[in-house]
Design an enzyme around this catalytic site. Sequence first.
Site, mmCIF file in Angstrom:
data_model
loop_
_atom_site.group_PDB
_atom_site.id
_atom_site.type_symbol
_atom_site.label_atom_id
_atom_site.label_comp_id
_atom_site.label_asym_id
_atom_site.label_seq_id
_atom_site.Cartn_x
_atom_site.Cartn_y
_atom_site.Cartn_z
ATOM 1 N N HIS A 1 -1.700 -10.190 -2.913
ATOM 2 C CA HIS A 1 -2.941 -9.418 -3.099
ATOM 3 C C HIS A 1 -3.856 -10.033 -4.153
ATOM 4 C CE1 HIS A 1 -4.590 -5.779 -5.328
ATOM 5 N NE2 HIS A 1 -3.584 -4.880 -4.385
ATOM 6 N N ASN B 1 0.874 -0.805 0.111
ATOM 7 C CA ASN B 1 -0.133 0.086 -0.041
ATOM 8 C C ASN B 1 0.980 1.554 0.027
ATOM 9 O OD1 ASN B 1 -2.697 1.981 0.626
ATOM 10 N ND2 ASN B 1 -2.976 0.241 0.587
ATOM 11 N N HIS C 1 2.920 0.221 -3.162
ATOM 12 C CA HIS C 1 2.773 -1.256 -3.235
ATOM 13 C C HIS C 1 4.576 -1.877 -3.732
ATOM 14 C CE1 HIS C 1 -1.012 -2.459 -2.871
ATOM 15 N NE2 HIS C 1 -1.380 -2.516 -3.864
ATOM 16 N N GLU D 1 -6.078 -8.226 2.145
ATOM 17 C CA GLU D 1 -4.769 -7.384 2.019
ATOM 18 C C GLU D 1 -4.304 -7.461 4.076
ATOM 19 O OE1 GLU D 1 -3.267 -4.273 -0.988
ATOM 20 O OE2 GLU D 1 -5.735 -5.284 -1.626
HETATM 21 C C1 BGC Z 1 -4.764 -0.970 -2.543
HETATM 22 C C2 BGC Z 1 -5.999 0.072 -4.057
HETATM 23 C C3 BGC Z 1 -5.503 -0.365 -5.123
HETATM 24 C C4 BGC Z 1 -5.054 -1.672 -5.884
HETATM 25 C C5 BGC Z 1 -3.793 -2.264 -6.557
HETATM 26 C C6 BGC Z 1 -5.405 -1.923 -2.992
HETATM 27 O O1 BGC Z 1 -4.189 -2.328 -2.252
HETATM 28 O O2 BGC Z 1 -5.259 0.096 -1.612
HETATM 29 O O3 BGC Z 1 -6.219 1.279 -3.517
HETATM 30 O O4 BGC Z 1 -5.686 0.548 -5.941
HETATM 31 O O5 BGC Z 1 -4.717 -2.264 -3.769
HETATM 32 O O6 BGC Z 1 -3.197 -1.488 -6.751
#
Ligand code: BGC
Length: 349
Positions: A180, A80, A106, A314
């Site tokens: 994810h 995140n 990420h 997550e």
């Molecule tokens: C985030 C989203 C994001 C997604 C893909 C999630 O963990 O909180 O905002 O669009 O991941 O990146």
Amino acid sequence: MSITKKFYGKTPDGTEVDMFTLSNSNGMTAKIMNYGATITSIIVPDKSGKFDDVVLGYDKLDDYIANKLYFGAIVGRHANRIEDARFIINSTEYNVTKNEGENHIHGGLIGFDKVVWKAEVSTRGQDECLNLCYYSSDGEEGYPGNLDVKVTYTLTDDNELKLDYFATTDKDTVVNLTNHSYFNLSGHASGNILKHEVMINANKFTVNDKNSIPTGEIESVFDTPMDFTKLIPVENGINSKYQQIEFAHGYDHNWILNKGKEKAAEAFDASSGRVMDVYTTEPGIQFYTGNFIYESKNCKDGANYARRSGLCFETQYFPNSLKHKHFPSPILRAGDEYKNSTIFKFSIK
Ligand code: BGC
């Protein structure tokens, strides 16, 4: 539980990628590849005994390489967002890659989802498990310290897919690892998840600004559409006029898990009878309803995915936790061990 291995493909630089199939005595299988330590399929029965794949994904390695949605991958070093893509550890400021406007998300442009991990199968009790290791060098994506990361996947005969995360560093750094996967318990190609019912064992959540960055405020879920303390259908609150939901175009927030050994979250799909329980040692969970899955054609088995085709749980340290001293700290000190576990357990009711 047994594991088989098959060549899957090659990355553009010629590195070989293998696909591992974990099978248990109930016929459940989970496929994991060593590119991104990614879960590419989880096949479980429904209430009538029909097996279906319940995670979104692709057929081809090239699609995973191009994928910007992190389907099934391990994300890190820091899952995140990190506001302004910078943080301070021991009075030194570190700048990490800005890969979402001014912010970091990420793990950066080449995060742990975009590298090939070393794979090795080992035995733990009666089960075989898949160990995936990655060495992230000092300065990668701006993060300090050389980091040794290991993620172990185990599939048990209780239909649990267990993820054990370990990391060590030679210099104080930050580590916040998650998986994810996008789940759709009706089957990955069956449309949206609005009818899924969800429970999150959390009385509080972290409030976001409009860029989905926690401001540091913590609010109660009660009397708001963020209240998942009992199973409720996702569709009940997802279009509400509540500002937090409008900001994120759906659910995309960190819930602060109530402490204890009970389950952290549950998803239930009445049409198939499938249940997924989530257990974790982590302090938070990002419940994300696939708000940004824009139409993706020709995915796994030729499926077309659209907005809200899957939901993510997550498990994590809170996003932006380096900025807020009252959030649990994701700092890993040199010589210490990062250790966390998450279980996705499947059943029917
Ligand atoms: C985030 C989203 C994001 C997604 C893909 C999630 O963990 O909180 O905002 O669009 O991941 O990146």
